[in-house]
Enzyme design. Sequence first.
Site, PDB file in Angstrom:
ATOM      1  N   GLY A   1       0.802  -1.213   0.000  1.00  0.00           N
ATOM      2  CA  GLY A   1       0.000   0.000   0.000  1.00  0.00           C
ATOM      3  C   GLY A   1       0.832   1.259   0.000  1.00  0.00           C
TER       4      GLY A   1
ATOM      5  N   ASP B   1       3.974   1.510  -1.458  1.00  0.00           N
ATOM      6  CA  ASP B   1       4.648   1.623  -2.752  1.00  0.00           C
ATOM      7  C   ASP B   1       3.894   0.798  -3.787  1.00  0.00           C
ATOM      8  OD1 ASP B   1       6.426   2.204  -4.728  1.00  0.00           O
ATOM      9  OD2 ASP B   1       8.053   0.959  -3.969  1.00  0.00           O
TER      10      ASP B   1
ATOM     11  N   ASN C   1      -8.316   4.253   5.404  1.00  0.00           N
ATOM     12  CA  ASN C   1      -8.175   4.478   3.968  1.00  0.00           C
ATOM     13  C   ASN C   1      -9.255   3.727   3.212  1.00  0.00           C
ATOM     14  OD1 ASN C   1      -7.033   2.326   1.885  1.00  0.00           O
ATOM     15  ND2 ASN C   1      -6.225   1.761   3.893  1.00  0.00           N
TER      16      ASN C   1
ATOM     17  N   PHE D   1      -7.381   0.353  -4.398  1.00  0.00           N
ATOM     18  CA  PHE D   1      -6.384  -0.167  -5.367  1.00  0.00           C
ATOM     19  C   PHE D   1      -6.080   0.830  -6.475  1.00  0.00           C
ATOM     20  CE2 PHE D   1      -7.483  -4.985  -4.689  1.00  0.00           C
ATOM     21  CZ  PHE D   1      -6.906  -4.940  -3.431  1.00  0.00           C
TER      22      PHE D   1
ATOM     23  N   ASN E   1       2.488  -7.743  -4.221  1.00  0.00           N
ATOM     24  CA  ASN E   1       1.132  -8.014  -3.757  1.00  0.00           C
ATOM     25  C   ASN E   1       0.182  -7.786  -4.936  1.00  0.00           C
ATOM     26  OD1 ASN E   1      -1.508  -7.101  -2.720  1.00  0.00           O
ATOM     27  ND2 ASN E   1      -0.604  -7.287  -0.687  1.00  0.00           N
TER      28      ASN E   1
ATOM     29  N   ASN F   1      -3.801 -10.862  -2.429  1.00  0.00           N
ATOM     30  CA  ASN F   1      -4.574 -10.005  -1.531  1.00  0.00           C
ATOM     31  C   ASN F   1      -6.068 -10.191  -1.789  1.00  0.00           C
ATOM     32  OD1 ASN F   1      -5.607  -8.041   0.092  1.00  0.00           O
ATOM     33  ND2 ASN F   1      -4.912  -6.328  -1.167  1.00  0.00           N
TER      34      ASN F   1
ATOM     35  N   SER G   1      -8.694  -6.680   1.003  1.00  0.00           N
ATOM     36  CA  SER G   1      -8.949  -5.242   1.040  1.00  0.00           C
ATOM     37  C   SER G   1     -10.441  -5.009   1.192  1.00  0.00           C
ATOM     38  CB  SER G   1      -8.468  -4.574  -0.247  1.00  0.00           C
ATOM     39  OG  SER G   1      -9.019  -3.273  -0.304  1.00  0.00           O
TER      40      SER G   1
ATOM     41  N   ASN H   1     -11.900  -2.325   0.357  1.00  0.00           N
ATOM     42  CA  ASN H   1     -12.258  -1.186  -0.490  1.00  0.00           C
ATOM     43  C   ASN H   1     -12.565  -1.527  -1.942  1.00  0.00           C
ATOM     44  OD1 ASN H   1     -11.912   0.653   1.702  1.00  0.00           O
ATOM     45  ND2 ASN H   1      -9.715   0.360   1.472  1.00  0.00           N
ATOM     46  N   THR H   2     -12.536  -2.805  -2.284  1.00  0.00           N
ATOM     47  CA  THR H   2     -12.998  -3.257  -3.597  1.00  0.00           C
ATOM     48  C   THR H   2     -14.216  -4.138  -3.329  1.00  0.00           C
ATOM     49  OG1 THR H   2     -10.802  -3.161  -4.596  1.00  0.00           O
ATOM     50  CG2 THR H   2     -12.408  -4.606  -5.657  1.00  0.00           C
TER      51      THR H   2
ATOM     52  N   LYS I   1      -3.006 -12.980   1.892  1.00  0.00           N
ATOM     53  CA  LYS I   1      -3.192 -11.921   2.904  1.00  0.00           C
ATOM     54  C   LYS I   1      -4.654 -11.858   3.323  1.00  0.00           C
ATOM     55  CE  LYS I   1      -2.129  -7.127   4.008  1.00  0.00           C
ATOM     56  NZ  LYS I   1      -1.375  -5.935   3.590  1.00  0.00           N
TER      57      LYS I   1
ATOM     58  N   ASN J   1      -4.763  -7.564   7.029  1.00  0.00           N
ATOM     59  CA  ASN J   1      -5.076  -6.317   6.345  1.00  0.00           C
ATOM     60  C   ASN J   1      -5.785  -5.364   7.338  1.00  0.00           C
ATOM     61  OD1 ASN J   1      -5.614  -4.481   4.157  1.00  0.00           O
ATOM     62  ND2 ASN J   1      -5.528  -6.225   2.779  1.00  0.00           N
TER      63      ASN J   1
ATOM     64  N   GLY K   1      -3.147   0.742  12.016  1.00  0.00           N
ATOM     65  CA  GLY K   1      -2.402   1.407  13.082  1.00  0.00           C
ATOM     66  C   GLY K   1      -2.758   0.847  14.445  1.00  0.00           C
TER      67      GLY K   1
ATOM     68  N   GLY L   1      -0.634  -2.543  13.268  1.00  0.00           N
ATOM     69  CA  GLY L   1      -0.422  -1.740  14.461  1.00  0.00           C
ATOM     70  C   GLY L   1       0.962  -1.805  15.069  1.00  0.00           C
TER      71      GLY L   1
ATOM     72  N   TYR M   1       3.076  -0.299   8.188  1.00  0.00           N
ATOM     73  CA  TYR M   1       2.872   0.854   7.313  1.00  0.00           C
ATOM     74  C   TYR M   1       2.483   2.086   8.142  1.00  0.00           C
ATOM     75  CZ  TYR M   1       0.897   3.659   3.428  1.00  0.00           C
ATOM     76  OH  TYR M   1       0.596   4.660   2.540  1.00  0.00           O
TER      77      TYR M   1
HETATM   78  C1  FMN Z   1      -3.089   3.963   2.934  1.00  0.00           C
HETATM   79  C2  FMN Z   1      -3.031   2.478   2.985  1.00  0.00           C
HETATM   80  C3  FMN Z   1      -3.101   1.748   1.807  1.00  0.00           C
HETATM   81  C4  FMN Z   1      -3.044   0.352   1.845  1.00  0.00           C
HETATM   82  N1  FMN Z   1      -3.069  -0.335   0.666  1.00  0.00           N
HETATM   83  C5  FMN Z   1      -2.948  -1.693   0.695  1.00  0.00           C
HETATM   84  C6  FMN Z   1      -2.900  -2.424  -0.512  1.00  0.00           C
HETATM   85  O1  FMN Z   1      -2.941  -1.876  -1.613  1.00  0.00           O
HETATM   86  N2  FMN Z   1      -2.802  -3.779  -0.422  1.00  0.00           N
HETATM   87  C7  FMN Z   1      -2.720  -4.441   0.775  1.00  0.00           C
HETATM   88  O2  FMN Z   1      -2.606  -5.665   0.799  1.00  0.00           O
HETATM   89  N3  FMN Z   1      -2.754  -3.759   1.935  1.00  0.00           N
HETATM   90  C8  FMN Z   1      -2.841  -2.409   1.922  1.00  0.00           C
HETATM   91  N4  FMN Z   1      -2.862  -1.721   3.111  1.00  0.00           N
HETATM   92  C9  FMN Z   1      -2.837  -2.472   4.386  1.00  0.00           C
HETATM   93  C10 FMN Z   1      -1.430  -2.587   4.969  1.00  0.00           C
HETATM   94  O3  FMN Z   1      -0.578  -3.312   4.117  1.00  0.00           O
HETATM   95  C11 FMN Z   1      -1.480  -3.285   6.351  1.00  0.00           C
HETATM   96  O4  FMN Z   1      -1.944  -4.613   6.188  1.00  0.00           O
HETATM   97  C12 FMN Z   1      -2.384  -2.560   7.337  1.00  0.00           C
HETATM   98  O5  FMN Z   1      -2.312  -1.176   7.182  1.00  0.00           O
HETATM   99  C13 FMN Z   1      -2.025  -2.904   8.793  1.00  0.00           C
HETATM  100  O6  FMN Z   1      -0.697  -2.540   9.105  1.00  0.00           O
HETATM  101  P1  FMN Z   1      -0.319  -1.145   9.847  1.00  0.00           P
HETATM  102  O7  FMN Z   1      -1.224  -1.049  11.029  1.00  0.00           O
HETATM  103  O8  FMN Z   1       1.136  -1.262  10.198  1.00  0.00           O
HETATM  104  O9  FMN Z   1      -0.574  -0.075   8.846  1.00  0.00           O
HETATM  105  C14 FMN Z   1      -2.920  -0.323   3.097  1.00  0.00           C
HETATM  106  C15 FMN Z   1      -2.864   0.417   4.276  1.00  0.00           C
HETATM  107  C16 FMN Z   1      -2.912   1.794   4.246  1.00  0.00           C
HETATM  108  C17 FMN Z   1      -2.827   2.558   5.536  1.00  0.00           C
END
Ligand code: FMN
Length: 345
Positions: free
Chosen positions: A60, A62, A108, A112, A135, A166, A169, A171-172, A205, A234, A256, A285, A306
């Site tokens: 997410g 990059d 978020n 995608f 991913n 994946n 998500s 969001n799809t 995932k 996720n 987070g 988190g 992230y």
């Molecule tokens: C802005 C944003 C975009 C994300 N985009 C993706 C994504 O495209 N594909 C994916 O598998 N996870 C995506 N994630 C999820 C993260 O990879 C991760 O699983 C999730 O944020 C929990 O980790 P964290 O609490 O350290 O952020 C995204 C997370 C954030 C915050």
Amino acid sequence: MMDLATAAIRLLPPETAHRVTVEFAARVAPFLPGPAKDDQRLGVDVLGLRFPNPIGLAAGFDKNARAVRAMHKFGFGFVECGTVTPKPQPGNPSPRLFRLTEDGAVINRMGFDNHGMEVAANNLVRPRKGILGINIGANKASEDRIADYLSCFARLSPLADYVTVNVSSPNTPGLRNLQNRDALDRLLRALVAARGTRRVPLLLKIAPDLDEAGMDDIAEVALASGIEGIIVTNTTIQRPPWLASARAGEQGGLSGRPLFAASTQILREMRKRVGSKLVLIGVGGIASGEDAYAKIRAGASLVELYTALIYEGVGLVARIKRELLACLARDGFERLADAVGTLKN
Ligand SMILES: Cc1cc2nc3c(=O)[nH]c(=O)nc-3n(C[C@H](O)[C@H](O)[C@H](O)COP(=O)(O)O)c2cc1C
């Protein structure tokens, strides 16, 4: 210096801040020194790879594989780019990324947004140093989602050290239905069949929003399919009632600090179900060495993060590694690998 840059970037709207950060990282990468050598005790041998340390960049950040080299140089043991879909797509309308600063969290609903698999492949120039995961996902408008995963897999797996499927998500629309038993079985078997003789490791995932039966199904299907691991988890669609931030009601996936307990619980549950037959990567988190260590003791061989990066900048990576070493020394583990799954419940 980095803290100042992070503080300055946080004054920008969240999505602009993200774009600026990725662009900056991509441009400075060639001028950065190579990564500092990691302490041997942090090395992890899994998936047929030697990870110099267990801290990975979660998907997410990059999406188009622009900043892979920079993120390795900042000290990540591995980088997961994506989610990449076969065709480019814009994602959901903005605003779609919200900081929940008081909660150390983000919501978020990006959906995608990415430039598609051809652009990602072209950005991944060789020779490449450092471990790279890619991913993959399906386009929103796809009529055959399994075919989308197969296209991405065919195009991108030759460039990757591992591939993440994946299906989690939020969001799809409908994507997470691929976590259901029959659909997941079909998807994973198709991918395992597609990889032929170069057995690039496949990881699934999953979402944190699963009940016992859902976890049972995923564990059984994953074990039977021949994939190598599961990334747990996720973002969540749950909203803990104690969230303090004004944006807590936004739709999308929460990540987070508020995700830490729930995602670690799912990790423990999956560990119970798959034992050490599958590699588990713990995500959700993590903002300190103690957090990473808790995931490792719950069964993760590797971790990813992230959201904490948004608040703390890349200095976080070195700090987590230092703190992890302190945790190991405190509890008498010679190497990080010895601590994996040692928390019995
Ligand atoms: C802005 C944003 C975009 C994300 N985009 C993706 C994504 O495209 N594909 C994916 O598998 N996870 C995506 N994630 C999820 C993260 O990879 C991760 O699983 C999730 O944020 C929990 O980790 P964290 O609490 O350290 O952020 C995204 C997370 C954030 C915050």
